[in-house]
Design an enzyme around this catalytic site. Structure first.
Site, PDB file in Angstrom:
ATOM      1  N   PRO A 204       0.846  -1.209  -0.163  1.00 36.35           N
ATOM      2  CA  PRO A 204      -0.060  -0.011   0.089  1.00 36.35           C
ATOM      3  C   PRO A 204       0.905   1.302   0.039  1.00 36.35           C
ATOM      4  O   PRO A 204       0.307   2.324  -0.130  1.00 36.35           O
ATOM      5  CB  PRO A 204      -0.889  -0.087   1.270  1.00 36.35           C
ATOM      6  CG  PRO A 204      -0.352  -1.458   2.032  1.00 36.35           C
ATOM      7  CD  PRO A 204       0.411  -1.997   1.399  1.00 36.35           C
TER       8      PRO A 204
ATOM      9  N   GLU B 104       1.640  -8.510   8.765  1.00 29.89           N
ATOM     10  CA  GLU B 104       1.719  -7.174   9.117  1.00 29.89           C
ATOM     11  C   GLU B 104       2.708  -6.458   8.322  1.00 29.89           C
ATOM     12  O   GLU B 104       2.823  -5.239   8.161  1.00 29.89           O
ATOM     13  CB  GLU B 104       2.131  -6.961  10.708  1.00 29.89           C
ATOM     14  CG  GLU B 104       1.280  -7.405  11.525  1.00 29.89           C
ATOM     15  CD  GLU B 104       0.057  -6.711  11.441  1.00 29.89           C
ATOM     16  OE1 GLU B 104       0.063  -5.418  11.618  1.00 29.89           O
ATOM     17  OE2 GLU B 104      -0.872  -7.226  11.321  1.00 29.89           O
TER      18      GLU B 104
ATOM     19  N   ARG C 210      -4.380  -8.530 -20.749  1.00 34.61           N
ATOM     20  CA  ARG C 210      -5.249  -8.215 -21.516  1.00 34.61           C
ATOM     21  C   ARG C 210      -4.526  -7.075 -22.478  1.00 34.61           C
ATOM     22  O   ARG C 210      -5.287  -7.082 -23.864  1.00 34.61           O
ATOM     23  CB  ARG C 210      -6.609  -7.820 -21.111  1.00 34.61           C
ATOM     24  CG  ARG C 210      -6.709  -6.426 -20.257  1.00 34.61           C
ATOM     25  CD  ARG C 210      -7.934  -6.378 -19.622  1.00 34.61           C
ATOM     26  NE  ARG C 210      -8.956  -6.130 -20.409  1.00 34.61           N
ATOM     27  CZ  ARG C 210      -9.372  -4.603 -20.968  1.00 34.61           C
ATOM     28  NH1 ARG C 210      -8.472  -3.979 -20.787  1.00 34.61           N
ATOM     29  NH2 ARG C 210     -10.204  -4.553 -21.634  1.00 34.61           N
TER      30      ARG C 210
ATOM     31  N   ASP D 132     -11.292   1.347 -24.055  1.00 34.70           N
ATOM     32  CA  ASP D 132     -11.553   1.069 -22.602  1.00 34.70           C
ATOM     33  C   ASP D 132     -11.703   2.612 -21.912  1.00 34.70           C
ATOM     34  O   ASP D 132     -11.172   3.625 -22.473  1.00 34.70           O
ATOM     35  CB  ASP D 132     -10.243   0.404 -21.964  1.00 34.70           C
ATOM     36  CG  ASP D 132     -10.317  -0.875 -22.126  1.00 34.70           C
ATOM     37  OD1 ASP D 132     -11.104  -1.621 -22.443  1.00 34.70           O
ATOM     38  OD2 ASP D 132      -9.004  -1.517 -21.804  1.00 34.70           O
TER      39      ASP D 132
END
Ligand code: ADE
Length: 226
Positions: A86, A113, A150, A164
């Protein structure tokens, strides 16, 4: 393109690799995706891959040794090593296009963690798939693998991904299929007209309108998904 994924939960990938476009891309040799159990690289007699963090605090921390050995085993000259975290650069379609041009990726999934800070030194890039915390990097690595696969030439028709959402900072235009009238909601006449220029114009207008309503921030950026 080859993608090696390092994880302590290889079973999470079973359905992913056996479904739909990813399955076909593997069968047709557009992409080679290998899942590696980090435990296999552990030199601990009990195949331990994590331990308590120094200095205290909750939770277990992934140890550097198995991951360093796995990367050293798999890394080639043209490899890009990417850590799922993150704290990484926020993923977007522009980054997907850039990564789709690479020859070989190693995606490292963190867990629990966190991971020993020294693992960061292995990475060419750290990626976050959004501002929320997952239980581990596995889903993030699947998101990245899916979105890149893709885009590889031949996996899907080029037209499909050129239209897209997020290309040219626009959301996708609306699409319809049968029936023409469903519960009183009708397919716009222009799409039934067979007039290609009018259809193209309608779609451009709708894409712009949708983006103005839902994601005006994309239009304000002015440049391609930076
Ligand atoms: N691991 C945990 N949360 C994550 C996130 N948002 N993106 C990438 N890896 C993660």
């Amino acid at each position: 393109m080859k993608i090696d994924i390092l994880t302590i939960f290889p079973e999470m990938f079973e359905g992913f690799l056996k479904t739909s476009i990813i399955k076909r891309a593997i069968q047709n040799n557009f992409v080679d995706i290998q899942i590696h159990d980090i435990r296999k690289y552990s030199k601990d007699p009990h195949k331990k891959v994590d331990d308590y963090g120094y200095g205290g605090g909750k939770g277990m921390v992934l140890m550097p040794q198995p991951i360093f050995d796995a990367v050293s085993d798999l890394k080639k000259e043209n490899t890009k090593v990417i850590l799922m975290t993150p704290q990484g650069k926020t993923y977007n379609q522009k980054l997907a296009y850039d990564l789709a041009l690479e020859k070989h990726l190693i995606l490292i999934c963190g867990h629990y963690e966190g991971f020993d800070e020294r693992i960061r030194t292995l990475a060419d890039l750290e990626i976050s798939i959004g501002d929320y915390i997952l239980t581990g990097g596995e889903l993030a690595s699947m998101v990245i693998t899916d979105s890149i696969t893709r885009l590889i030439d031949g996996v899907i028709e080029k037209d499909s991904h050129l239209n897209d959402s997020f290309n040219n900072n626009l959301l996708d235009y609306p699409v319809y299929t049968k029936p023409v009238n469903f519960k009183g909601m009708k397919v716009p006449d222009v799409l039934l007209s067979g007039h290609h220029a009018n259809i193209k114009k309608y779609r451009e207008e709708m894409a712009l309108e949708k983006t103005k309503q839902r994601r005006p921030d994309l239009l304000e950026k002015g440049e391609k998904n930076e």
